[in-house]
Scaffold this motif. Structure first.
Motif, PDB file in Angstrom:
ATOM      1  N   THR A   1       0.945  -1.248   0.066  1.00  0.00           N
ATOM      2  CA  THR A   1      -0.093   0.036   0.045  1.00  0.00           C
ATOM      3  C   THR A   1       0.845   1.234   0.048  1.00  0.00           C
ATOM      4  OG1 THR A   1      -1.754  -1.442   1.211  1.00  0.00           O
ATOM      5  CG2 THR A   1      -1.928   1.221   1.330  1.00  0.00           C
ATOM      6  N   LEU A   2       1.875   1.321   0.757  1.00  0.00           N
ATOM      7  CA  LEU A   2       2.918   2.361   0.789  1.00  0.00           C
ATOM      8  C   LEU A   2       3.280   2.744  -0.512  1.00  0.00           C
ATOM      9  CD1 LEU A   2       4.357   4.649   2.689  1.00  0.00           C
ATOM     10  CD2 LEU A   2       6.260   2.663   2.940  1.00  0.00           C
ATOM     11  N   PRO A   3       4.112   1.966  -1.396  1.00  0.00           N
ATOM     12  CA  PRO A   3       4.665   2.382  -2.695  1.00  0.00           C
ATOM     13  C   PRO A   3       3.304   2.680  -3.591  1.00  0.00           C
ATOM     14  CG  PRO A   3       4.878  -0.036  -2.200  1.00  0.00           C
ATOM     15  CD  PRO A   3       4.662   0.410  -0.935  1.00  0.00           C
TER      16      PRO A   3
ATOM     17  N   TYR B   1      -6.722   4.007  -8.754  1.00  0.00           N
ATOM     18  CA  TYR B   1      -6.183   3.596 -10.173  1.00  0.00           C
ATOM     19  C   TYR B   1      -5.134   2.710  -9.646  1.00  0.00           C
ATOM     20  CZ  TYR B   1      -3.533   3.132 -14.235  1.00  0.00           C
ATOM     21  OH  TYR B   1      -2.723   2.446 -15.283  1.00  0.00           O
ATOM     22  N   TRP B   2      -3.950   2.789  -9.009  1.00  0.00           N
ATOM     23  CA  TRP B   2      -3.084   1.879  -8.487  1.00  0.00           C
ATOM     24  C   TRP B   2      -3.175   0.854  -7.842  1.00  0.00           C
ATOM     25  CZ3 TRP B   2       1.176   0.806 -11.286  1.00  0.00           C
ATOM     26  CH2 TRP B   2       1.607   1.658 -12.066  1.00  0.00           C
ATOM     27  N   ILE B   3      -4.293   0.999  -6.751  1.00  0.00           N
ATOM     28  CA  ILE B   3      -4.874   0.099  -6.139  1.00  0.00           C
ATOM     29  C   ILE B   3      -5.417  -1.189  -6.968  1.00  0.00           C
ATOM     30  CG2 ILE B   3      -6.535  -0.730  -4.363  1.00  0.00           C
ATOM     31  CD1 ILE B   3      -5.875   1.982  -2.764  1.00  0.00           C
ATOM     32  N   ASN B   4      -6.360  -0.741  -8.023  1.00  0.00           N
ATOM     33  CA  ASN B   4      -7.036  -1.509  -8.845  1.00  0.00           C
ATOM     34  C   ASN B   4      -5.900  -2.404  -9.701  1.00  0.00           C
ATOM     35  OD1 ASN B   4      -9.527  -1.102  -7.761  1.00  0.00           O
ATOM     36  ND2 ASN B   4      -9.923   0.650  -9.361  1.00  0.00           N
ATOM     37  N   ARG B   5      -4.974  -1.401 -10.253  1.00  0.00           N
ATOM     38  CA  ARG B   5      -3.942  -2.439 -11.053  1.00  0.00           C
ATOM     39  C   ARG B   5      -3.304  -3.292 -10.116  1.00  0.00           C
ATOM     40  NH1 ARG B   5       0.011   0.480 -15.138  1.00  0.00           N
ATOM     41  NH2 ARG B   5       0.077  -1.600 -15.655  1.00  0.00           N
ATOM     42  N   TRP B   6      -2.952  -2.913  -8.937  1.00  0.00           N
ATOM     43  CA  TRP B   6      -2.410  -3.859  -8.187  1.00  0.00           C
ATOM     44  C   TRP B   6      -2.958  -5.210  -7.632  1.00  0.00           C
ATOM     45  CZ3 TRP B   6      -2.149  -2.860  -1.931  1.00  0.00           C
ATOM     46  CH2 TRP B   6      -1.482  -3.768  -1.398  1.00  0.00           C
ATOM     47  N   LEU B   7      -4.484  -4.974  -7.614  1.00  0.00           N
ATOM     48  CA  LEU B   7      -5.291  -6.161  -7.516  1.00  0.00           C
ATOM     49  C   LEU B   7      -5.855  -6.967  -8.669  1.00  0.00           C
ATOM     50  CD1 LEU B   7      -8.109  -4.376  -5.064  1.00  0.00           C
ATOM     51  CD2 LEU B   7      -6.346  -5.700  -4.332  1.00  0.00           C
ATOM     52  N   ASP B   8      -5.708  -6.266  -9.824  1.00  0.00           N
ATOM     53  CA  ASP B   8      -5.933  -7.005 -11.054  1.00  0.00           C
ATOM     54  C   ASP B   8      -4.806  -7.554 -11.812  1.00  0.00           C
ATOM     55  OD1 ASP B   8      -8.495  -6.102 -10.691  1.00  0.00           O
ATOM     56  OD2 ASP B   8      -8.429  -4.624 -12.097  1.00  0.00           O
ATOM     57  N   GLU B   9      -3.585  -6.956 -11.490  1.00  0.00           N
ATOM     58  CA  GLU B   9      -2.230  -7.294 -12.355  1.00  0.00           C
ATOM     59  C   GLU B   9      -1.159  -7.853 -11.413  1.00  0.00           C
ATOM     60  OE1 GLU B   9      -1.229  -4.577 -15.319  1.00  0.00           O
ATOM     61  OE2 GLU B   9      -3.334  -3.634 -15.032  1.00  0.00           O
ATOM     62  N   GLY B  10      -1.247  -7.639 -10.224  1.00  0.00           N
ATOM     63  CA  GLY B  10      -0.379  -8.123  -9.026  1.00  0.00           C
ATOM     64  C   GLY B  10       0.492  -6.947  -9.004  1.00  0.00           C
TER      65      GLY B  10
ATOM     66  N   ARG C   1       3.679  -6.682 -10.292  1.00  0.00           N
ATOM     67  CA  ARG C   1       4.589  -6.472 -11.656  1.00  0.00           C
ATOM     68  C   ARG C   1       4.693  -5.122 -12.111  1.00  0.00           C
ATOM     69  NH1 ARG C   1       7.533  -9.668 -14.935  1.00  0.00           N
ATOM     70  NH2 ARG C   1       6.612 -11.352 -13.819  1.00  0.00           N
ATOM     71  N   PRO C   2       3.354  -4.198 -12.358  1.00  0.00           N
ATOM     72  CA  PRO C   2       3.563  -2.998 -12.751  1.00  0.00           C
ATOM     73  C   PRO C   2       3.945  -1.978 -11.776  1.00  0.00           C
ATOM     74  CG  PRO C   2       1.090  -3.814 -12.509  1.00  0.00           C
ATOM     75  CD  PRO C   2       2.255  -5.107 -12.380  1.00  0.00           C
ATOM     76  N   VAL C   3       3.333  -2.275 -10.432  1.00  0.00           N
ATOM     77  CA  VAL C   3       3.893  -1.620  -9.593  1.00  0.00           C
ATOM     78  C   VAL C   3       5.346  -1.446  -9.340  1.00  0.00           C
ATOM     79  CG1 VAL C   3       3.655  -0.843  -6.966  1.00  0.00           C
ATOM     80  CG2 VAL C   3       1.803  -1.937  -8.097  1.00  0.00           C
ATOM     81  N   HIS C   4       6.077  -2.509  -9.461  1.00  0.00           N
ATOM     82  CA  HIS C   4       7.510  -2.460  -9.280  1.00  0.00           C
ATOM     83  C   HIS C   4       8.149  -1.779 -10.301  1.00  0.00           C
ATOM     84  CE1 HIS C   4       8.855  -5.344  -6.187  1.00  0.00           C
ATOM     85  NE2 HIS C   4       7.528  -5.992  -6.066  1.00  0.00           N
ATOM     86  N   ALA C   5       7.642  -2.061 -11.618  1.00  0.00           N
ATOM     87  CA  ALA C   5       8.213  -1.350 -12.820  1.00  0.00           C
ATOM     88  C   ALA C   5       8.115   0.236 -12.608  1.00  0.00           C
ATOM     89  CB  ALA C   5       7.472  -1.763 -14.022  1.00  0.00           C
ATOM     90  N   ASP C   6       6.847   0.681 -12.144  1.00  0.00           N
ATOM     91  CA  ASP C   6       6.818   2.067 -12.349  1.00  0.00           C
ATOM     92  C   ASP C   6       7.376   2.746 -11.013  1.00  0.00           C
ATOM     93  OD1 ASP C   6       5.150   1.710 -14.569  1.00  0.00           O
ATOM     94  OD2 ASP C   6       4.037   3.607 -13.917  1.00  0.00           O
ATOM     95  N   TRP C   7       7.302   2.047  -9.834  1.00  0.00           N
ATOM     96  CA  TRP C   7       8.075   2.577  -8.783  1.00  0.00           C
ATOM     97  C   TRP C   7       9.646   2.592  -9.020  1.00  0.00           C
ATOM     98  CZ3 TRP C   7      11.681   0.639  -5.315  1.00  0.00           C
ATOM     99  CH2 TRP C   7      11.697   1.272  -4.169  1.00  0.00           C
ATOM    100  N   ARG C   8      10.166   1.677  -9.478  1.00  0.00           N
ATOM    101  CA  ARG C   8      11.661   1.643  -9.955  1.00  0.00           C
ATOM    102  C   ARG C   8      11.883   3.098 -10.574  1.00  0.00           C
ATOM    103  NH1 ARG C   8      14.891  -2.650  -8.846  1.00  0.00           N
ATOM    104  NH2 ARG C   8      16.270  -1.984 -10.463  1.00  0.00           N
ATOM    105  N   GLY C   9      11.306   3.416 -11.493  1.00  0.00           N
ATOM    106  CA  GLY C   9      11.367   4.479 -12.301  1.00  0.00           C
ATOM    107  C   GLY C   9      11.354   5.835 -11.587  1.00  0.00           C
ATOM    108  N   VAL C  10      10.890   5.987 -10.089  1.00  0.00           N
ATOM    109  CA  VAL C  10      10.747   7.205  -9.636  1.00  0.00           C
ATOM    110  C   VAL C  10      11.116   6.998  -7.977  1.00  0.00           C
ATOM    111  CG1 VAL C  10       8.716   8.012 -10.915  1.00  0.00           C
ATOM    112  CG2 VAL C  10       8.488   6.635  -8.672  1.00  0.00           C
ATOM    113  N   ALA C  11      12.060   5.786  -7.816  1.00  0.00           N
ATOM    114  CA  ALA C  11      12.458   5.564  -6.448  1.00  0.00           C
ATOM    115  C   ALA C  11      13.767   6.494  -6.309  1.00  0.00           C
ATOM    116  CB  ALA C  11      12.759   4.122  -6.366  1.00  0.00           C
ATOM    117  N   SER C  12      13.748   6.987  -5.009  1.00  0.00           N
ATOM    118  CA  SER C  12      15.210   7.765  -4.735  1.00  0.00           C
ATOM    119  C   SER C  12      16.238   6.885  -4.148  1.00  0.00           C
ATOM    120  CB  SER C  12      14.681   9.003  -3.857  1.00  0.00           C
ATOM    121  OG  SER C  12      14.118   8.613  -2.642  1.00  0.00           O
ATOM    122  N   ASN C  13      17.547   7.295  -4.222  1.00  0.00           N
ATOM    123  CA  ASN C  13      18.646   6.427  -3.733  1.00  0.00           C
ATOM    124  C   ASN C  13      18.622   5.149  -3.955  1.00  0.00           C
ATOM    125  OD1 ASN C  13      17.289   8.168  -0.705  1.00  0.00           O
ATOM    126  ND2 ASN C  13      19.262   8.360  -1.706  1.00  0.00           N
ATOM    127  N   LEU C  14      17.998   4.716  -5.022  1.00  0.00           N
ATOM    128  CA  LEU C  14      18.065   3.372  -5.611  1.00  0.00           C
ATOM    129  C   LEU C  14      19.550   3.195  -6.344  1.00  0.00           C
ATOM    130  CD1 LEU C  14      16.611   0.602  -5.978  1.00  0.00           C
ATOM    131  CD2 LEU C  14      15.801   1.341  -8.305  1.00  0.00           C
TER     132      LEU C  14
END
Length: 233
Positions: free
Chosen positions: A65-67, A168-177, A179-192
């Motif tokens: 839920t946090l990311p 929108y992102w909660i629904n994507r998480w529930l529908d698609e798992g 994977r899309p959360v990981h992909a988009d989060w990595r693109g905006v993650a700080s300190n990675l």
């Protein structure tokens, strides 16, 4: 301020004065208030809001839920802010705007047991809208939306947009798992990919596992720091 409009299944509870939405949302969650309640206080210079959830998965999975809501905020600011404004998300919920800290998200739940399904989970947002200080630019690692070209963004409009994009992102998480959360989060993650110090340990932040646990490389060893370790309370 006009009445706020939230998506279906979300309902608002406004607060005023010094009332803390995170504390109020936690109290409501404990008493069994319906999930989807948005508790908010827009009366100061900080946008303060909390969302109540009722997860149906174990805590470690529910911590996504946090990311997920972080991506909701990044999308909301992307829609409302000038295109040159850069928003990045810290693994621990820190929100950076143009490189400086502009706010934070935090999480509290009915349990701290990673394998237990929480009765409730509260996610809080504190975002610096403007500063009452005469020279807000003195602190180089802290900023306010008004100092980053976002003075025209109102707190009520941003809150509505955050809830809408988070849904929108909660629904994507529930529908698609995740994977899309990981992909988009990595693109905006700080300190990675950067050297960091966390919980008394130093290493390189090399990524996250399937449940967004931090992977910290220290020499020849990679340590896993569960996201549930960031729970408050």
């Amino acid at each position: 301020m006009s009445d706020l409009q939230f998506p279906p299944l979300f309902q608002g509870e406004p607060l005023t004065g010094n009332a803390d939405p995170f504390e109020r949302a936690t109290a409501l969650a404990i008493t069994g208030t319906d999930p989807g309640t948005v508790v908010y206080n827009l009366s100061g210079d900080v946008l303060c809001a909390s969302l109540i959830f009722a997860p149906e998965v174990p805590l470690e999975e529910a911590m996504a839920t946090l990311p997920v809501c972080g991506l909701g905020l990044q999308a909301a600011l992307g829609a409302l802010a000038p295109p040159e404004v850069a928003v990045h998300l810290g693994w621990d919920g820190t929100i950076r705007v143009n490189g400086a800290v502009c706010g934070k998200m935090r999480v509290k739940a009915s349990t701290k047991e990673p394998d237990a399904v929480p009765d409730w989970l509260v996610l809080g947002l504190d975002l610096n809208m403007k500063s009452s200080e005469p020279d807000p630019g003195v602190a180089s690692d802290r900023t306010f939306l008004s100092e980053e070209g976002c003075a025209d963004i109102s707190a009520d409009r941003l809150l509505e947009s955050w809830v809408r994009h988070s849904l929108y992102w909660i629904n994507r998480w529930l529908d698609e798992g995740l994977r899309p959360v990981h992909a988009d989060w990595r693109g905006v993650a700080s300190n990675l990919g950067d050297p960091i110090e966390i919980d008394g340990q130093s290493g390189t932040f090399v990524g996250v596992d399937e449940h967004f646990g931090m992977l910290l490389r220290t020499g020849d060893e990679t340590i896993l720091i569960p996201l549930s370790s960031r729970l408050e309370g």
